[in-house]
Structures are given as structure tokens and as C-alpha cells.
Design a protein around this motif. Structure first.
Motif, PDB file in Angstrom:
ATOM      1  N   SER A  39       0.854  -1.046   0.075  1.00 18.78           N
ATOM      2  CA  SER A  39      -0.065  -0.119  -0.141  1.00 18.78           C
ATOM      3  C   SER A  39       0.912   1.322  -0.052  1.00 18.78           C
ATOM      4  CB  SER A  39      -1.012   0.083   1.246  1.00 18.78           C
ATOM      5  OG  SER A  39      -0.015   0.336   2.555  1.00 18.78           O
ATOM      6  N   ARG A  40       2.075   0.965   0.395  1.00 20.44           N
ATOM      7  CA  ARG A  40       3.060   2.386   0.411  1.00 20.44           C
ATOM      8  C   ARG A  40       3.972   2.445  -0.953  1.00 20.44           C
ATOM      9  NH1 ARG A  40       0.752   6.420   3.540  1.00 20.44           N
ATOM     10  NH2 ARG A  40       0.490   5.517   5.535  1.00 20.44           N
ATOM     11  N   LEU A  41       3.873   1.841  -1.753  1.00 18.43           N
ATOM     12  CA  LEU A  41       4.832   1.689  -3.207  1.00 18.43           C
ATOM     13  C   LEU A  41       4.797   2.964  -3.603  1.00 18.43           C
ATOM     14  CD1 LEU A  41       4.285  -1.874  -4.723  1.00 18.43           C
ATOM     15  CD2 LEU A  41       6.039  -1.298  -3.253  1.00 18.43           C
ATOM     16  N   GLN A  42       3.707   3.678  -3.607  1.00 24.04           N
ATOM     17  CA  GLN A  42       3.663   4.882  -4.288  1.00 24.04           C
ATOM     18  C   GLN A  42       4.604   5.885  -3.461  1.00 24.04           C
ATOM     19  OE1 GLN A  42       1.937   5.911  -6.713  1.00 24.04           O
ATOM     20  NE2 GLN A  42       2.170   8.144  -6.673  1.00 24.04           N
ATOM     21  N   HIS A  43       4.629   5.623  -2.490  1.00 17.76           N
ATOM     22  CA  HIS A  43       5.992   6.768  -1.913  1.00 17.76           C
ATOM     23  C   HIS A  43       7.131   6.292  -2.249  1.00 17.76           C
ATOM     24  CE1 HIS A  43       8.421   8.504   1.429  1.00 17.76           C
ATOM     25  NE2 HIS A  43       9.024   7.486   1.667  1.00 17.76           N
ATOM     26  N   LEU A  44       7.469   5.207  -2.805  1.00 24.28           N
ATOM     27  CA  LEU A  44       8.842   4.705  -3.102  1.00 24.28           C
ATOM     28  C   LEU A  44       8.943   5.423  -4.646  1.00 24.28           C
ATOM     29  CD1 LEU A  44       9.061   1.202  -1.460  1.00 24.28           C
ATOM     30  CD2 LEU A  44       9.974   3.297  -0.619  1.00 24.28           C
ATOM     31  N   ALA A  45       7.888   5.285  -5.353  1.00 23.89           N
ATOM     32  CA  ALA A  45       7.762   5.407  -6.785  1.00 23.89           C
ATOM     33  C   ALA A  45       7.888   6.972  -6.916  1.00 23.89           C
ATOM     34  CB  ALA A  45       6.713   5.203  -7.503  1.00 23.89           C
ATOM     35  N   GLU A  46       7.270   7.734  -5.755  1.00 22.78           N
ATOM     36  CA  GLU A  46       7.535   9.434  -5.921  1.00 22.78           C
ATOM     37  C   GLU A  46       8.886   9.597  -5.307  1.00 22.78           C
ATOM     38  OE1 GLU A  46       2.937  10.383  -5.268  1.00 22.78           O
ATOM     39  OE2 GLU A  46       4.362  10.841  -3.572  1.00 22.78           O
ATOM     40  N   LEU A  47       9.512   8.718  -4.495  1.00 23.41           N
ATOM     41  CA  LEU A  47      10.729   9.266  -4.063  1.00 23.41           C
ATOM     42  C   LEU A  47      11.639   8.903  -5.340  1.00 23.41           C
ATOM     43  CD1 LEU A  47      12.679   9.778  -1.555  1.00 23.41           C
ATOM     44  CD2 LEU A  47      12.597   7.251  -1.003  1.00 23.41           C
ATOM     45  N   GLY A  48      11.519   7.923  -6.041  1.00 23.77           N
ATOM     46  CA  GLY A  48      12.209   7.820  -7.342  1.00 23.77           C
ATOM     47  C   GLY A  48      13.466   6.753  -7.235  1.00 23.77           C
ATOM     48  N   VAL A  49      13.172   5.677  -6.251  1.00 20.68           N
ATOM     49  CA  VAL A  49      14.414   4.439  -5.943  1.00 20.68           C
ATOM     50  C   VAL A  49      13.854   3.465  -7.185  1.00 20.68           C
ATOM     51  CG1 VAL A  49      14.885   5.120  -3.537  1.00 20.68           C
ATOM     52  CG2 VAL A  49      12.955   3.473  -4.312  1.00 20.68           C
ATOM     53  N   ASP A  50      14.910   2.687  -7.255  1.00 20.30           N
ATOM     54  CA  ASP A  50      14.712   1.683  -8.238  1.00 20.30           C
ATOM     55  C   ASP A  50      14.479   0.207  -7.821  1.00 20.30           C
ATOM     56  OD1 ASP A  50      15.940   3.036 -10.902  1.00 20.30           O
ATOM     57  OD2 ASP A  50      16.984   3.760  -8.846  1.00 20.30           O
ATOM     58  N   ALA A  51      14.885  -0.176  -6.496  1.00 16.15           N
ATOM     59  CA  ALA A  51      14.632  -1.173  -5.806  1.00 16.15           C
ATOM     60  C   ALA A  51      14.593  -1.366  -4.441  1.00 16.15           C
ATOM     61  CB  ALA A  51      15.959  -2.250  -6.120  1.00 16.15           C
ATOM     62  N   ILE A  52      13.763  -2.263  -3.806  1.00 20.11           N
ATOM     63  CA  ILE A  52      13.631  -2.229  -2.497  1.00 20.11           C
ATOM     64  C   ILE A  52      14.323  -3.423  -1.899  1.00 20.11           C
ATOM     65  CG2 ILE A  52      11.690  -0.868  -2.298  1.00 20.11           C
ATOM     66  CD1 ILE A  52       9.739  -3.339  -2.261  1.00 20.11           C
ATOM     67  N   TRP A  53      14.981  -3.312  -0.842  1.00 23.49           N
ATOM     68  CA  TRP A  53      15.573  -4.596  -0.220  1.00 23.49           C
ATOM     69  C   TRP A  53      14.816  -4.650   1.142  1.00 23.49           C
ATOM     70  CZ3 TRP A  53      19.937  -3.094   3.443  1.00 23.49           C
ATOM     71  CH2 TRP A  53      20.114  -3.831   4.554  1.00 23.49           C
ATOM     72  N   ILE A  54      14.040  -5.728   1.594  1.00 27.81           N
ATOM     73  CA  ILE A  54      13.285  -6.037   2.471  1.00 27.81           C
ATOM     74  C   ILE A  54      13.695  -6.977   3.472  1.00 27.81           C
ATOM     75  CG2 ILE A  54      11.074  -6.618   3.288  1.00 27.81           C
ATOM     76  CD1 ILE A  54       9.806  -6.381   0.475  1.00 27.81           C
ATOM     77  N   SER A  55      14.199  -6.274   4.895  1.00 26.94           N
ATOM     78  CA  SER A  55      14.857  -7.255   5.731  1.00 26.94           C
ATOM     79  C   SER A  55      13.786  -8.506   5.890  1.00 26.94           C
ATOM     80  CB  SER A  55      14.871  -6.311   7.030  1.00 26.94           C
ATOM     81  OG  SER A  55      16.111  -5.489   7.011  1.00 26.94           O
ATOM     82  N   PRO A  56      14.406  -9.617   6.838  1.00 25.90           N
ATOM     83  CA  PRO A  56      13.814 -10.751   6.676  1.00 25.90           C
ATOM     84  C   PRO A  56      12.161 -10.871   7.133  1.00 25.90           C
ATOM     85  CG  PRO A  56      15.908 -11.213   7.743  1.00 25.90           C
ATOM     86  CD  PRO A  56      15.590  -9.638   7.592  1.00 25.90           C
ATOM     87  N   ILE A  57      11.590 -11.605   6.085  1.00 25.12           N
ATOM     88  CA  ILE A  57       9.943 -11.799   6.194  1.00 25.12           C
ATOM     89  C   ILE A  57       9.610 -13.242   6.385  1.00 25.12           C
ATOM     90  CG2 ILE A  57       9.483  -9.873   5.255  1.00 25.12           C
ATOM     91  CD1 ILE A  57       9.235 -11.151   2.487  1.00 25.12           C
ATOM     92  N   PHE A  58      10.501 -13.962   6.917  1.00 26.04           N
ATOM     93  CA  PHE A  58      10.252 -15.402   6.758  1.00 26.04           C
ATOM     94  C   PHE A  58       9.930 -16.056   8.243  1.00 26.04           C
ATOM     95  CE2 PHE A  58      14.130 -14.085   4.308  1.00 26.04           C
ATOM     96  CZ  PHE A  58      13.437 -14.268   2.978  1.00 26.04           C
ATOM     97  N   PRO A  59       9.283 -17.349   8.159  1.00 25.25           N
ATOM     98  CA  PRO A  59       8.714 -17.564   9.679  1.00 25.25           C
ATOM     99  C   PRO A  59      10.076 -17.662  10.716  1.00 25.25           C
ATOM    100  CG  PRO A  59       7.787 -18.908   7.909  1.00 25.25           C
ATOM    101  CD  PRO A  59       8.795 -17.978   7.099  1.00 25.25           C
ATOM    102  N   SER A  60       9.757 -16.998  11.987  1.00 23.59           N
ATOM    103  CA  SER A  60      10.620 -16.783  12.560  1.00 23.59           C
ATOM    104  C   SER A  60      10.100 -16.678  14.015  1.00 23.59           C
ATOM    105  CB  SER A  60      11.627 -15.549  12.296  1.00 23.59           C
ATOM    106  OG  SER A  60      12.311 -15.088  13.507  1.00 23.59           O
ATOM    107  N   PRO A  61      10.851 -17.114  15.144  1.00 21.22           N
ATOM    108  CA  PRO A  61      10.392 -17.015  16.543  1.00 21.22           C
ATOM    109  C   PRO A  61      10.821 -15.424  16.860  1.00 21.22           C
ATOM    110  CG  PRO A  61      11.811 -18.752  16.327  1.00 21.22           C
ATOM    111  CD  PRO A  61      12.018 -18.242  15.200  1.00 21.22           C
ATOM    112  N   MET A  62      11.354 -14.808  16.010  1.00 23.88           N
ATOM    113  CA  MET A  62      11.598 -13.288  16.284  1.00 23.88           C
ATOM    114  C   MET A  62      12.575 -12.848  17.489  1.00 23.88           C
ATOM    115  SD  MET A  62      10.173 -11.744  13.680  1.00 23.88           S
ATOM    116  CE  MET A  62       9.099 -12.393  12.407  1.00 23.88           C
ATOM    117  N   ALA A  63      13.364 -13.950  17.897  1.00 22.84           N
ATOM    118  CA  ALA A  63      14.535 -13.443  18.831  1.00 22.84           C
ATOM    119  C   ALA A  63      15.213 -12.411  18.429  1.00 22.84           C
ATOM    120  CB  ALA A  63      15.155 -14.896  19.240  1.00 22.84           C
ATOM    121  N   ASP A  64      15.700 -12.496  17.147  1.00 22.15           N
ATOM    122  CA  ASP A  64      16.280 -11.302  16.717  1.00 22.15           C
ATOM    123  C   ASP A  64      15.535 -10.755  15.273  1.00 22.15           C
ATOM    124  OD1 ASP A  64      18.434  -9.372  16.146  1.00 22.15           O
ATOM    125  OD2 ASP A  64      19.718 -10.794  15.117  1.00 22.15           O
ATOM    126  N   PHE A  65      14.478 -10.545  15.751  1.00 22.07           N
ATOM    127  CA  PHE A  65      13.318  -9.934  14.883  1.00 22.07           C
ATOM    128  C   PHE A  65      13.459 -10.317  13.641  1.00 22.07           C
ATOM    129  CE2 PHE A  65      13.295  -7.287  18.450  1.00 22.07           C
ATOM    130  CZ  PHE A  65      11.966  -7.457  18.907  1.00 22.07           C
TER     131      PHE A  65
END
Ligand code: NOJ
Ligand code: MG
Length: 521
Positions: A39-65
Motif C-alpha cells: 500500500s506504500r509503493l507509491q511513496h517509493l515511486a515518488e521518491l524515485g528509487v529503483d529497488a527495495i531490499w526487505i529485511s527478513p520476512i520469513f517464519p521466525s520466533p523473532m528472537a532477533d526480529f
């Protein structure tokens, strides 16, 4: 595949790091998620970046987020589903944005089924997937290695009477990359995501792949100071930057090269020489080993100029540079150098030769947030409290607007949201940090001199750093005033952009904390 400088998207492009817990929440649980990012991709398009790197989104007990992964090929329900991921990837691609994930190869979660099987018995088929050793002859850990987050790098497992290695938390057991089955299982993880269309990876803690197999002791560092963190009381001679780790990186690269246009960016903290060694022989390692030189740098024109020259000189033939001002682990640039100089830093990052990575929130000039002791989440701060090592102050949610949840969440945010500023306000202000970023990114896109052009230091005197970027017959000169006083320079060239965004004339005066791009073609 290999092509002339500038043809690869990741050479011209600008990368934006998303810390997913804190970007945008869509379901009111106070934690950011994939639908939120979409829902916030518009912000990135307006900013003008080319790529996003997303910190880990995989199943995790989140001891280190999320940097403790229990399933490399899924999505943690907190962030959404694989279907949400596919949707996000398609939506990003529709907007011309590439998407990179975070690959965490040096350790899993202690709740990963591989580790559960490994620890079950000494005879387990997966025992050797991790690093198990008997206690030292007189008892205690097998050697003197330290955990990055405090305490020994070994934990004792009562049931089987051995220690296992963890360079980070005890909940992050180190994988044994010397085991061929580990190698093939982990390389398959890369393939899994590449097949889904992911454009690349940031590879976590690459310096810690495959520590010394003989477990030789590290030596203590006589110059250690507490602010360096407990683990730096030892040199990492036998734990970091090992030859076997470099071989592993080359195998990852071979997997990436089987797909078109993919990129591997490596996280490895070290000296310039150690960092550039990750380009690998014949550039067969990481496309971009992260260059963190600006993160620890003394903020001084002459010093920064020397650092840029040293880095340029250290690059192997044909290697493409990159620059970083901050990430989810390190103090915010605006807190390190102050809000006025943060604008200089932004112009520097976006006009140097090399791929820039922008950390979420730095486009607003966010400073380290105050996180009261009772709100602390970071395990590092909890382990070693009160030393300023905690990372929560740089991980607080994005402030989108002035509403109670700052447009980030309808619920209770997992960390306090700072009210310093927000996207909506800055989007309206002609001279805001956000406007400056948009202008710099627009300029960089329009001017090949700034992306793929050559670089040359012109001078670094009297607090002013001057350099040239050149491409074909285009010659741009960047002048950065590192002081908060006026500086008089040579009045030449046409003003293209000032960090004082509304300035249109240049008469040879650099205002306090001002940076300029001049056209001297
Ligand atoms: C580096 C990551 O950026 C950091 O957040 C994490 O705690 C460690 N690696 C361990 O994975
Ligand atoms: Mg959520």
C-alpha cells in the motif's frame, strides 16, 4: 550477462531498505506487514528509487526480529502469506521496482527443524549441520570465541553433553557450511526465491560464514573500548572473513548467475581490503559487498575525501562501488552528523560513483528515537543494557502523517513512533529533506554522469569537499560545505541543485551546511 559499465540495473539504480516491522501495518497488530508495504509503493515511486531490499520476512520466533529463521521458504504469518508476497512482488514489478530479499545463511533459528533434529542426539543425521563440540578438557566452552551480542559464542546442550556455536544469540545456532548437504539445501533456498521472480538478495553476516574449522582461539584486543560492543574485545582472526566463507559466496554467485539480471549484495563488516575481497577472484563473489565506510567516518571534508579515494583505489578492476549511510543496525545519519549536515550526507550519497542504499526514514532525516527502558525490544540492548548498543532507536515505525498511529497502524505500534516529522508534512514543504531526496533522485536518473560517470576528487580544503562526475561531454561538479559557516569558492558553472532546494543562483558563496551540484560542461 557481463556488460559495459552502466547497463546493469543495479549499477544505475538506487536501493531502498525496508525494515518490514516498521514500514506499514495493514491489519492493526502494530507490526508492519507485506500488504502494508504494497500500500506504500507509491511513496517509493515518488521518491524515485529503483529497488527495495526487505529485511527478513520469513517464519521466525523473532528472537532477533527475523534474523533467526525457522523456515527459509515461507512467510511469517505476522507479515502475511506467500500469496501476499507474490502480490507485492508483482505490484513492485508493475511499477518498475526490483525487489530484493534478505538471505541469512550463517545461522538459523534454534527452532528450525534442522536444528531441532541436529540437537536431538549425537547420532542424528543432521548433527553435523551445525557446529557441535565437546567441552574444553577442563570443562567450559571449546574455545574463547565471543557472541556479537554478549557472552560466549557457545551454549551447552545438557541432553547431548556438547556445546553448539552461535556467533549471535543462543537462539541463532551457526550452520556448518562445510557440510555439503547444508550447502545444497541453502543454495536451493536462493533458487526457490529466484524462481518466484525475486531480483536478488542482501546476504546477512557474510563475514561469519564458515569460521575456523580447527576452532583456534581469537586474540584479545588491547585497544578495546566498551562502546565497541563486547565482542570486539577480541580480534576476529579465526571467526570472520575465512577463506571457506569466500568459497561459499562464490557458490551463491554461481546460483544467482543462472538467472538473468539478479544481484547479490553482501553484508560483511571489515577493513576496506576485507570488504573488497568479497568481490571475489574475477569478480565471482558479491556484485556489491556493502561499503559501510561512511557509517563510522569522522565527518570532516578532508577525511571523507580521503576515504572516497581509498575506496576507489581499493576496488578490484571492473568492480562496481556502492555507498551506505545507515541501516537497521546503526545510528541514524541525522543523529551522527546533525540534521543540517544530513543534507550534505544525502547529496554525497546520491552523487558519488556507486550504487547508493537509502535506509527507510533517512529520506525524512529521522534521528534516533527515544525508546524508554520499558519499551526496549532489541535483544542486544536487553543483553548489554545502557551502553548505547541497542538498535530500537533506528527501528521505530515510519511516521506517515500526524494522525495518532502516524498512518503506520490503527493499533498499538510495537515500538514508539517518533513525532519529529512525517511524510505528509514534508511532501508539502518545498525545502524539506524529502523534497531534497526526490530532487536528488530525479537528477541522478536524468544525469548519467551522476550514476555511471567517472569520479575524480578535485579538492578538500577549508571544510569544502569538491569532486567531479563526468560522462561523455557532461561535467558535473559537486561542492559540499562540511562546516556551518559561509565558504567562498570559485564562482563557476551553472547551478543545477542546492541542498537549499529553492536556491537558483550561484555567485561563489557556499552557505553554511550547503551542498551544490554545478554544471561545468
Ligand atoms: C546483521 C543484521 O543486519 C542484524 O540485524 C542481525 O542481528 C545480525 N546480522 C545477525 O543476523
Ligand atoms: Mg501488521
Amino acid at each position: 550477462m557481463a556488460s559495459a559499465a552502466g547497463d546493469d540495473w543495479w549499477k544505475r539504480g538506487v536501493i531502498y531498505q525496508i525494515y518490514p516491522r516498521s514500514f506499514q501495518d495493514s491489519d492493526g497488530d502494530g507490526i508492519g506487514d507485506l500488504r502494508g508495504i504494497e500500500s506504500r509503493l507509491q511513496h517509493l515511486a515518488e521518491l524515485g528509487v529503483d529497488a527495495i531490499w526487505i529485511s527478513p520476512i520469513f517464519p521466525s520466533p523473532m528472537a532477533d526480529f527475523g534474523y533467526d529463521i525457522s523456515d527459509y521458504c515461507g512467510i511469517d504469518p505476522m507479515f502475511g502469506t506467500l500469496e501476499d508476497f507474490d502480490r507485492l512482488l508483482a505490484a513492485a514489478h508493475d511499477r518498475g521496482l526490483r525487489l530484493l530479499l534478505d538471505f541469512v545463511p550463517s545461522h538459523t533459528s534454534d527452532r528450525h527443524p534442522w536444528f531441532e533434529e541436529s540437537r536431538a542426539s549425537r547420532q542424528s543425521a543432521r548433527r553435523d549441520w551445525y557446529v557441535w563440540r565437546d567441552p574444553a578438557p577442563g570443562g567450559g566452552p571449546p574455545n574463547n570465541w565471543l557472541s556479537e551480542f554478549g557472552g560466549p559464542a557457545w551454549s551447552f546442550d545438557e541432553a547431548t553433553g556438547q556445546y553448539y556455536l552461535h556467533i549471535y544469540l543462543p537462539q541463532q545456532p551457526a550452520l556448518n557450511w562445510r557440510n555439503p548437504d547444508v550447502r545444497s539445501a541453502m543454495l536451493d533456498v536462493l533458487r526457490f526465491w529466484f524462481e518466484r521472480g525475486v531480483d536478488g538478495f542482501r546476504v546477512d553476516a557474510a563475514e561469519h560464514l564458515a569460521p575456523d574449522e580447527h576452532l583456534r582461539d581469537n586474540y584479545s584486543n588491547p585497544d578495546w573500548q566498551p562502546h565497541m560492543g563486547p565482542a570486539r574485545s577480541m580480534f576476529r582472526t579465526h571467526t570472520a572473513h575465512q577463506p571457506e566463507g569466500h568459497r561459499v559466496v562464490r557458490e551463491m554467485r554461481r546460483v544467482a548467475d543462472a538467472y538473468p539480471d539478479r544481484v547479490l549484495i553482501g553484508e560483511a563488516y571489515g577493513t576496506i581490503e576485507e570488504v573488497v575481497s568479497y568481490y571475489g577472484p574475477e569478480l565471482g563473489g558479491f556484485h556489491l559487498p556493502f561499503n559501510f565506510a561512511l557509517i563510522d567516518a569522522l565527518w570532516d571534508a578532508a577525511h571523507i575525501a580521503a576515504l572516497v579515494d581509498d575506496y576507489e583505489a581499493a576496488l578490484p578492476e571492473g568492480a562496481w562501488p556502492n555507498w551506505v549511510l545507515g541501516n537497521h543496525d546503526r545510528a541514524r545519519i541525522a543523529s551522527r552528523v546533525g540534521p543540517a549536515q544530513a543534507r550534505i550526507a544525502a547529496m554525497l550519497l546520491l552523487t558519488l560513483r556507486g550504487t547508493p542504499t537509502i535506509y527507510q526514514g533517512d529520506e525524512l532525516g529521522l534521528e534516533n528515537a527515544d525508546v524508554p527502558p520499558e519499551a526496549v525490544q532489541d535483544p542486544w540492548e536487553l543483553n548489554v543494557p545502557g551502553q548505547g548498543l541497542g538498535r530500537d532507536p533506528v527501528r521505530t515505525p515510519m511516521p506517515w502523517d500526524a494522525s495518532p498511529g502516524a498512518g503506520f497502524t490503527a493499533g498499538r505500534p510495537w515500538l514508539p513512533i517518533s513525532t519529529q516529522t512525517n511524510v505528509a508534512v514534508q511532501a508539502q514543504e518545498p525545502a524539506s529533506m524529502l523534497t531534497l531526496h526526490r530532487r536528488l533522485l530525479t537528477l541522478r536518473r536524468a544525469e548519467p554522469a551522476l550514476s555511471v560517470g567517472s569520479y575524480r576528487t578535485i579538492s578538500a580544503q577549508d571544510d569544502v569537499f569538491v569532486y567531479e562526475r563526468r560522462h561523455a561531454d557532461r561535467r558535473l561538479v559537486v561542492m559540499l560545505n562540511f562546516s556551518s559557516e559561509l565558504r567562498h569558492v570559485r564562482p563557476s558553472g551553472r547551478l543545477v541543485l542546492s541542498t537549499n532546494v529553492d536556491r537558483s543562483e550561484f555567485d561563489g558563496t557556499l552557505l553554511p551546511d550547503e551542498g551544490l551540484v554545478l554544471d561545468e560542461s
